[in-house]
Design an enzyme around this catalytic site. Sequence first.
Site, PDB file in Angstrom:
ATOM      1  CB  CYS A  50       0.867  25.718  97.734  1.00  0.00           C
ATOM      2  SG  CYS A  50      -0.940  25.648  97.736  1.00  0.00           S
ATOM      3  CB  CYS A  53      -1.100  21.857 100.035  1.00  0.00           C
ATOM      4  SG  CYS A  53      -0.046  22.001  98.578  1.00  0.00           S
ATOM      5  CB  CYS A  99      -1.196  24.134  94.029  1.00  0.00           C
ATOM      6  SG  CYS A  99      -0.290  22.925  95.020  1.00  0.00           S
ATOM      7  CB  CYS A 102      -3.792  21.226  97.445  1.00  0.00           C
ATOM      8  SG  CYS A 102      -3.506  22.965  97.141  1.00  0.00           S
ATOM      9  CB  CYS A 122       0.192  36.926  86.564  1.00  0.00           C
ATOM     10  SG  CYS A 122      -0.538  38.384  87.301  1.00  0.00           S
TER      11      CYS A 122
END
Length: 134
Positions: A50, A53, A99, A102, A122
């Site tokens: 990510c 984070c 995510c 976060c 995607c």
Amino acid sequence: MDEKEKITKTEEEWKKELTPEEYRILREKGTEPAFSGEYYKSKEAGVYLCRACGEKLFSSDTKFDSGTGWPSFTEPMNRENIELKEDISFGMRRTEVLCKKCGSHLGHVFDDGPQPTGKRFCVNSLSLKLDKPN
Ligand code: FE
């Protein structure tokens, strides 16, 4: 994931840490233009983290060329690290991928992916950071 492990920052804090483009995608659920991102055609090995984070999200082993212009994966590294949410914006019914740690926007998942999962995650390049093995 335990609630305690989640990252909660104010939008002001995110704004300071992210570039304006990253902020627009990750925190305002934007979409980068197709074929514009850094990773859509990448075949490099590694783990996609990510960008907000650093959580481990996708492995290059599950990445495939979807022809859409966005990085595409058949599955997340760990289902526990992502969150799925119904998205009815823009007159479409889609499933948003976030995510879990976060709460940042990653992209969407569709049912037209290749085997073995039939899924196509995607994801925006701007939501990811490729961590290459040394
Ligand atoms: Fe994150």
